[in-house]
Write a protein that holds these residues in place. Sequence first.
Motif, short mmCIF file in Angstrom:
data_model
loop_
_atom_site.label_atom_id
_atom_site.label_comp_id
_atom_site.label_asym_id
_atom_site.label_seq_id
_atom_site.Cartn_x
_atom_site.Cartn_y
_atom_site.Cartn_z
N MET A 1 50.34 40.62 44.38
CA MET A 1 50.11 40.07 43.30
C MET A 1 51.37 40.19 42.25
O MET A 1 51.82 41.21 42.14
N GLY A 2 51.53 39.19 41.53
CA GLY A 2 52.54 39.18 40.31
C GLY A 2 52.08 39.87 38.98
O GLY A 2 50.95 40.37 39.22
N LYS A 3 52.61 40.25 38.15
CA LYS A 3 52.50 40.83 37.10
C LYS A 3 51.86 40.01 35.97
O LYS A 3 51.88 38.83 36.00
N THR A 4 51.26 40.69 34.85
CA THR A 4 50.73 39.98 33.97
C THR A 4 51.47 40.34 32.56
O THR A 4 51.72 41.55 32.23
N ALA A 5 52.08 39.45 31.62
CA ALA A 5 52.64 39.85 30.38
C ALA A 5 51.82 39.40 29.43
O ALA A 5 51.32 38.23 29.18
N LEU A 6 52.25 40.06 28.45
CA LEU A 6 51.42 39.71 27.00
C LEU A 6 52.44 39.44 25.93
O LEU A 6 53.36 40.28 25.76
N VAL A 7 52.36 38.22 25.16
CA VAL A 7 53.44 38.02 24.18
C VAL A 7 52.54 38.09 22.97
O VAL A 7 51.68 37.20 22.73
N VAL A 8 52.99 38.66 21.70
CA VAL A 8 52.67 38.32 20.42
C VAL A 8 53.67 38.15 19.76
O VAL A 8 54.88 38.31 19.96
N GLY A 9 53.54 37.07 18.69
CA GLY A 9 54.67 36.67 17.87
C GLY A 9 54.94 35.29 18.64
O GLY A 9 56.11 35.05 18.43
N ALA A 10 53.98 34.84 19.61
CA ALA A 10 54.48 33.88 20.53
C ALA A 10 54.85 32.44 19.66
O ALA A 10 55.53 31.55 20.42
N THR A 11 54.68 32.06 18.57
CA THR A 11 54.94 30.92 17.72
C THR A 11 56.21 30.91 16.92
O THR A 11 56.65 30.18 16.29
N GLY A 12 56.69 32.40 17.01
CA GLY A 12 57.85 32.53 16.07
C GLY A 12 59.32 32.17 17.01
O GLY A 12 59.26 31.73 18.04
N LEU A 13 60.34 32.35 16.26
CA LEU A 13 61.59 31.90 16.59
C LEU A 13 61.89 32.54 18.06
O LEU A 13 62.25 31.79 19.20
N ILE A 14 61.68 33.91 18.28
CA ILE A 14 61.95 34.66 19.48
C ILE A 14 60.65 34.38 20.39
O ILE A 14 60.82 34.26 21.58
N GLY A 15 59.64 34.45 19.93
CA GLY A 15 58.52 34.26 20.62
C GLY A 15 58.24 33.02 21.49
O GLY A 15 57.89 33.32 22.67
N ARG A 16 58.78 31.97 20.81
CA ARG A 16 58.54 30.74 21.68
C ARG A 16 59.57 30.72 23.01
O ARG A 16 59.07 30.12 24.03
N GLU A 17 60.85 31.21 22.44
CA GLU A 17 61.66 31.34 23.62
C GLU A 17 61.22 32.33 24.70
O GLU A 17 61.37 32.16 26.12
N LEU A 18 60.52 33.50 24.45
CA LEU A 18 59.82 34.20 25.43
C LEU A 18 58.86 33.63 26.21
O LEU A 18 59.10 33.74 27.36
N VAL A 19 57.93 32.89 25.78
CA VAL A 19 57.08 32.32 26.44
C VAL A 19 57.63 31.39 27.31
O VAL A 19 57.31 31.29 28.60
N GLU A 20 58.16 30.52 26.85
CA GLU A 20 58.90 29.73 27.81
C GLU A 20 59.67 30.23 29.21
O GLU A 20 59.54 29.76 30.24
N GLN A 21 60.56 31.22 28.70
CA GLN A 21 61.24 31.83 29.76
C GLN A 21 60.30 32.72 30.62
O GLN A 21 60.45 32.85 32.03
N LEU A 22 59.40 33.43 30.22
CA LEU A 22 58.30 34.16 30.99
C LEU A 22 57.46 33.30 31.91
O LEU A 22 57.36 33.72 32.96
N LEU A 23 57.28 32.07 31.68
CA LEU A 23 56.45 31.20 32.33
C LEU A 23 57.31 30.70 33.50
O LEU A 23 56.85 30.43 34.70
#
Length: 215
Positions: A1-23
Motif C-alpha cells: 500500500m502507498g503512503k498517506t500525506a497530510l497538507v495544511v495550508g492547502a489553499t495558499g500559494l504553496i499549498g495549492r501546488e503541493l496538493v496538485e503535485q501530491l495527487l
Amino acid sequence: MGKTALVVGATGLIGRELVEQLLEQERYDQVWIIVRRSKRWSHPKLHEVVGFEGMDEALPHIDDVYCALGTTIAVAGSRQAFKHVDLDLPLEVARVAKRHGATRYAVVSAQGASLRSPFFYNRVKGELENGLKVFGFEHLIIARPSLLLGDREEFRLGEKAAEVVSRPLQPLLLDKLPDAAPIQALHVARALIMAAEEGQGIEVLTSGMMQRMSQ
C-alpha cells in the motif's frame, strides 16, 4: 500500500501546488487536507477535514506532513492572530500527526528565520523551526524560500511591489545570488516533495537549493 500525506495550508500559494503535485505522486494513495471551509475538490485520492478542532478524531494514519500555513500581520489583524496561524497551528498539527504515526514533517519557513532576528516575522518562524525539532520526527524538512512568486487568492501589496522590482533582475540573481532570487511557489512545492522521498534528520532547504532541485 502507498503512503498517506497530510497538507495544511492547502489553499495558499504553496499549498495549492503541493496538493496538485501530491495527487500525481504514485507513492501516495491518499492526500488529506485540513481547511477552514469545505473546498469540495473532487479527486479519488483527496480527503478533506473541515476545521482544526476535529482533526485528531477525523484523520487516519499519516505518513508525511506538508505544512504550508502562513499569513501576514496585515491579513491576520494582529500579532497574536498571526502567531496563531504561523506558529500555534503548525505545532498542533505536528502533535496530532505524530500521534497518528507521522515520521516526516516538511514545513515552509522563511529566509532569515531566527530567534534572534530583529524582525517579528522571522522570529516567529525561528520559534516554529525550534518547536518542530522537539517532536523528534525521523525527517524534518525546513524550506526557507525567498520572495514567493505565484498567484495568491489575496492581494499583498508589499510582495507584489517587490516582485515587480525584482523580476527583471531574476536571471542575474539566479546566477550570482541564488538565495536572493525570487522563487516560484511550484518550485518550493516540488523541492519539498523531492526531499520527502528519502532522508532523515533535520534538512534545511535554502531558496537557492530549491531553485536547483526544480531545474
